[in-house]
Design a protein around this motif. Structure first.
Motif, mmCIF file in Angstrom:
data_model
loop_
_atom_site.group_PDB
_atom_site.id
_atom_site.type_symbol
_atom_site.label_atom_id
_atom_site.label_comp_id
_atom_site.label_asym_id
_atom_site.label_seq_id
_atom_site.Cartn_x
_atom_site.Cartn_y
_atom_site.Cartn_z
ATOM 1 N N ASP A 62 0.857 -1.186 0.000
ATOM 2 C CA ASP A 62 0.000 0.000 0.000
ATOM 3 C C ASP A 62 0.892 1.234 0.000
ATOM 4 O O ASP A 62 2.119 1.137 -0.132
ATOM 5 N N ASN A 63 0.304 2.403 0.145
ATOM 6 C CA ASN A 63 1.087 3.640 0.061
ATOM 7 C C ASN A 63 2.137 3.734 1.168
ATOM 8 O O ASN A 63 3.293 4.102 0.926
ATOM 9 N N PHE A 64 1.721 3.380 2.393
ATOM 10 C CA PHE A 64 2.656 3.498 3.515
ATOM 11 C C PHE A 64 3.797 2.495 3.392
ATOM 12 O O PHE A 64 4.970 2.841 3.580
ATOM 13 N N THR A 65 3.481 1.246 3.103
ATOM 14 C CA THR A 65 4.534 0.242 3.036
ATOM 15 C C THR A 65 5.456 0.460 1.834
ATOM 16 O O THR A 65 6.617 0.043 1.865
ATOM 17 N N THR A 66 4.936 1.116 0.796
ATOM 18 C CA THR A 66 5.810 1.496 -0.313
ATOM 19 C C THR A 66 6.875 2.471 0.173
ATOM 20 O O THR A 66 8.069 2.325 -0.131
ATOM 21 N N CYS A 67 6.443 3.468 0.950
ATOM 22 C CA CYS A 67 7.404 4.428 1.523
ATOM 23 C C CYS A 67 8.368 3.724 2.472
ATOM 24 O O CYS A 67 9.570 4.015 2.492
ATOM 25 N N LEU A 88 9.385 0.488 2.550
ATOM 26 C CA LEU A 88 10.378 -0.316 1.830
ATOM 27 C C LEU A 88 11.374 0.579 1.100
ATOM 28 O O LEU A 88 12.582 0.312 1.096
ATOM 29 N N SER A 89 10.886 1.656 0.496
ATOM 30 C CA SER A 89 11.766 2.555 -0.251
ATOM 31 C C SER A 89 12.800 3.202 0.650
ATOM 32 O O SER A 89 13.898 3.548 0.206
ATOM 33 N N SER A 90 12.451 3.369 1.928
ATOM 34 C CA SER A 90 13.356 4.046 2.853
ATOM 35 C C SER A 90 14.524 3.176 3.296
ATOM 36 O O SER A 90 15.538 3.698 3.760
ATOM 37 N N CYS A 91 14.399 1.862 3.182
ATOM 38 C CA CYS A 91 15.443 1.006 3.746
ATOM 39 C C CYS A 91 16.017 -0.029 2.781
ATOM 40 O O CYS A 91 16.931 -0.772 3.150
#
Length: 527
Positions: free
Chosen positions: A37-42, A44-47
């Motif tokens: 979803d939108n939050f988990t995309t952010c 995963l992208s962060s780490c």
């Protein structure tokens, strides 16, 4: 600010994701699809990046809410937030005709019983269903956010209708941070104003931490660790996010139009280019002060030149006055006896309206408030009669007037950048107290074991977690690294609902007095 994702929060989060999500799915050789979803995309992208995921057997990453073609021979990993929208989207993937061979379902946080029971409709396709307790974003090695800029209005607006729900959600996210760090910290709050939001949040977090560790899988009650969690209201320091900061990262985000960490610039060939600014680039930490120019990298050379142009156009003239107002002292250490004389040159010169508003705020903060008559004149002079909320709405934060500051006269300072964020005082005091509190029965401090260790080693020592309720600014983020480097025995982690800039904070302040939007339905009459 940090020097990459090889240590700190990003490394810890990625390792936990590998130990849970990836480990569960590693038992088969079949390549898998990851659905976010939108939050988990952010998150995963962060780490991690796509190469990291492919190395773990994930070949496709999809959006949970977009139309997707069925891939019946592949298993799908669903990593999503435990809310109704995500659960409905998951059910739709399997309710009528399955899109995938099987589903591994992972929620970022606790899934309410109602939603958990609904997901049972697809039970025959679900191989794993877990809550992994990571609902925060590891923005940098020592910085995290709850990815919720709207929390500012929800908490501080006098018309808020969801303040308690927002504080509950933030408390849950903070608990997942502590759980990810395997810390059960002592929780404290700093009361600097008439508002009790920090106290309320601290009490929520303390209760939720107790419940979380009481319900641990091994049925053993976890004892408190040496870590400390301190929660403060945004109003505890109104000065730091308003000043023009001359450190590289803070200056770039203040002066340049950087959105979603993306900086747009012209290449040598004149073409329009974009660059993502994040901690993978060591320059945020290495070239902390703007006076030390970054290396000849195209991106940072362009960014530095753009910042310098803005600085020379107007900021340089503002900085001395701002620092004098903030410090109450001039560069020679003499008391500023008449702050209005410091303010007037800014008001009389053709500076931008936002810059004049920031200067007026610093003037008011320096005086512990001003008279209604004087305030009216200042608002008229800046020509914001119809938007006076930029100034008047600070009362909603219960803004305190600083009367006690640490003596930093011996520290290296630049004439145009003398102010030190108040949160640094808090960090230093609490780190010192933490070292005193770790004295063991023999009278020797446990902290001594962490001296002369490498950077990675001392990060396993004492931890101080600071949460600023209502936004953290870049200069405050920088303090976490400075204090950590200085103490060598205590790792400071700082977080908030979101990252703020002077411009975004002023807009949020202005909008506090707006009434919430009312929704209604128009029904068409039928004859």
């Amino acid at each position: 600010m940090a020097t990459g994702s090889d240590y700190g929060l990003k490394k810890i989060v990625w390792q936990k994701l590998k130990d849970t999500i990836i480990a569960d799915c590693r038992k088969t050789d079949v390549w898998k699809i990851l659905i976010l979803d939108n939050f988990t995309t952010c998150l995963l992208s962060s780490c991690c990046n796509m190469t990291d995921l492919m190395n773990e057997g994930i070949t496709i990453v999809e959006d949970l809410f977009k139309s997707r073609e069925p891939v019946l021979e592949m298993k799908a990993i669903y990593f999503m937030s435990p809310n109704e929208k995500c659960v409905d989207a998951f059910i739709n993937d399997f309710k009528l005709k399955p899109k995938y061979k099987a589903a591994y379902v992972y929620f970022t946080d606790y899934c309410p019983d109602e939603l958990f029971n609904r997901i049972k409709l697809c039970a025959k396709y679900i191989k794993v269903c877990k809550e992994i307790n990571i609902s925060f974003l590891p923005l940098e090695a020592q910085v995290f956010t709850c990815n919720n800029p709207a929390a500012f209005s929800s908490i501080y607006s006098p018309h808020s209708q969801d303040r308690n729900q927002t504080l509950e959600a933030l408390a849950d996210q903070i608990v997942t941070l502590c759980a990810t760090l395997d810390e059960y910290p002592g929780v404290r709050y700093k009361k600097d104003s008439s508002k009790d939001y920090a106290k309320f949040l601290a009490e929520l977090v303390d209760k939720k931490l107790e419940r979380h560790y009481r319900l641990d899988d091994d049925n053993k009650k976890k004892e408190k660790t040496s870590a400390q969690l301190i929660i403060v209201d945004r109003g505890f320091d109104p000065v730091s996010p308003i000043l023009h900061e001359l450190t590289y990262q803070a200056m770039a985000y203040d002066l340049m139009d950087i959105k979603n960490d993306t900086y747009k610039y012209k290449g040598k060939d004149g073409s329009q280019k974009e660059a993502l600014l994040n901690e993978a680039d060591e320059l945020w930490l290495k070239y902390d002060c703007f006076s030390a120019p970054p290396p000849q990298k195209t991106i940072h050379l362009s960014l530095a030149e753009d910042c310098m142009t803005k600085f020379q156009e107007s900021v340089e003239k503002l900085c001395k006055a701002e620092q004098d107002l903030a410090m109450g002292l001039d560069v020679e250490g003499q008391k500023v006896r008449d702050p209005m004389r410091t303010l007037l040159p800014i008001l009389l010169n053709p500076h931008s309206t936002p810059d004049k508003i920031r200067a007026v705020l610093l003037y008011i903060f320096s005086l512990n408030g001003t008279t209604e008559e004087n305030l009216t004149k200042l608002i008229q002079h800046v020509k914001i009669e119809n938007e006076s909320e930029y100034i008047t709405n600070w009362k909603e934060l219960g803004v305190p007037i600083i009367s006690s500051r640490r003596d930093r006269s011996q520290e290296e300072m630049y004439n145009l950048s003398r102010w030190t964020p108040i949160i640094k005082d808090v960090m230093e005091v609490r780190c010192t107290c933490a070292l005193c509190l770790t004295t063991n029965a023999s009278g020797q401090s446990d902290a001594l074991r962490y001296f002369n260790r490498s950077l990675d080693d001392y990060r396993s020592g004492l931890r101080l977690i600071i949460f600023i309720l209502g936004g953290v600014c870049y200069s405050e983020m920088r303090c976490a690294y400075e204090v950590t480097q200085a103490t060598k025995t205590c790792e400071v982690i700082v977080g908030s609902s979101h990252i703020l800039t002077p411009a975004s904070l002023l807009e949020d302040i202005r909008d506090l007095s707006k009434m919430p939007m009312q929704s209604f339905t128009i029904e068409e009459e039928t004859s």
